[in-house]
Motif scaffolding. Sequence first.
Motif, short mmCIF file in Angstrom:
data_model
loop_
_atom_site.label_atom_id
_atom_site.label_comp_id
_atom_site.label_asym_id
_atom_site.label_seq_id
_atom_site.Cartn_x
_atom_site.Cartn_y
_atom_site.Cartn_z
N ARG A 190 -3.94 -34.55 116.15
CA ARG A 190 -3.02 -34.76 117.27
C ARG A 190 -3.06 -36.24 117.60
NH1 ARG A 190 1.26 -33.09 120.51
NH2 ARG A 190 0.73 -33.03 122.70
N LEU A 191 -1.98 -36.95 117.28
CA LEU A 191 -1.92 -38.39 117.43
C LEU A 191 -1.06 -38.77 118.64
CD1 LEU A 191 -1.37 -39.38 113.69
CD2 LEU A 191 -3.54 -39.20 114.92
N VAL A 203 3.48 -43.56 113.39
CA VAL A 203 3.12 -42.13 113.46
C VAL A 203 4.19 -41.29 112.78
CG1 VAL A 203 2.72 -40.15 114.97
CG2 VAL A 203 1.74 -42.38 115.56
N ALA A 213 3.71 -35.65 117.82
CA ALA A 213 2.92 -36.72 118.42
C ALA A 213 3.02 -36.67 119.94
CB ALA A 213 3.43 -38.07 117.92
#
Length: 313
Positions: A190-191, A203, A213
Amino acid sequence: MRTFPLVISTDGRAHCHSPAMRLANRPLRLAAWTTAVLVAAAVGCAPQDESPGGPGAAGQGPQRCDRGALPTVTRGTLTVGTDKPAYAPWFHDDDPASGKGFESAVAYAVARQLGYAKGAVRWRTVPFNNAFAPGAKTFDFDINQVSISAARKRAVSFSSGYYDVRQAVIALKGSKAAHARSIADLRRLRLGAQVGSTSLDVVHDTVRPTRPAAVFQKNDLAKSALKNGQVDAILTDLPTAFYVTSAEVKNAEVVGQFAATGAAKEQFGLVLDRESRLTGCVTAAVDALRRNGTLAALEKKWLTDAVSVPVLK
């Protein structure tokens, strides 16, 4: 495509002039023979080539960069925009006017190059996304880690680049994300990243995670989410990543950086109004600071060396 009117000077030569230049020209008496000159010269009166900064970056016709006397938002004053908070290492103690921090120092160096002493520089708060949104600007230029991009050039102009950028990943020490050694290792995480940033572009376009994201209005919110475990890792530019991990989130580390991709490297540029008459002069100032070593000296003074950070591939 933009074209400029053709003007015949008193020596009989044709020149392409912008509307601003045209106002300064006196009406001329044209003899009948000039009709032929007009027709022939019009073929060569093409739109001016766009500079790397975008529309208007080379100025509207020949420019004069009179020191300290440019057509600024406020006469005799250079107005510089940036966001608040003004983050380190780009600024010091949230005070853009201090001259401390890389971008504060760069702004004052550009001002001196243009003929404006420190006392003639005024700072104005401009939210990050507003700096490059369409519309008239309340600043002469904005400095706020804004990367030059083709999409942004549709709304604003840029100076030439004053800093070559790498993006980086930050994660809490000991976490799964901290053990990432490749882009593939990041895909199931999980960015998070700031809205409108090139970090978020990385991303989406480079990592392409399997989970949506997390997008944050400010980097402060992204850092809080990392601390609280709401995201596994966040992306910022590399100098910011160094500062975050050394002074703000001390149980975090810089996992790695991304290689420059494509023919053009990512650069931060000073943002100006799309039709600004200052862009050519500001670009010339930045170029002079790069040539004379000022930008390199300021980078060495305020930003941390990135050699030790592994490149994620």
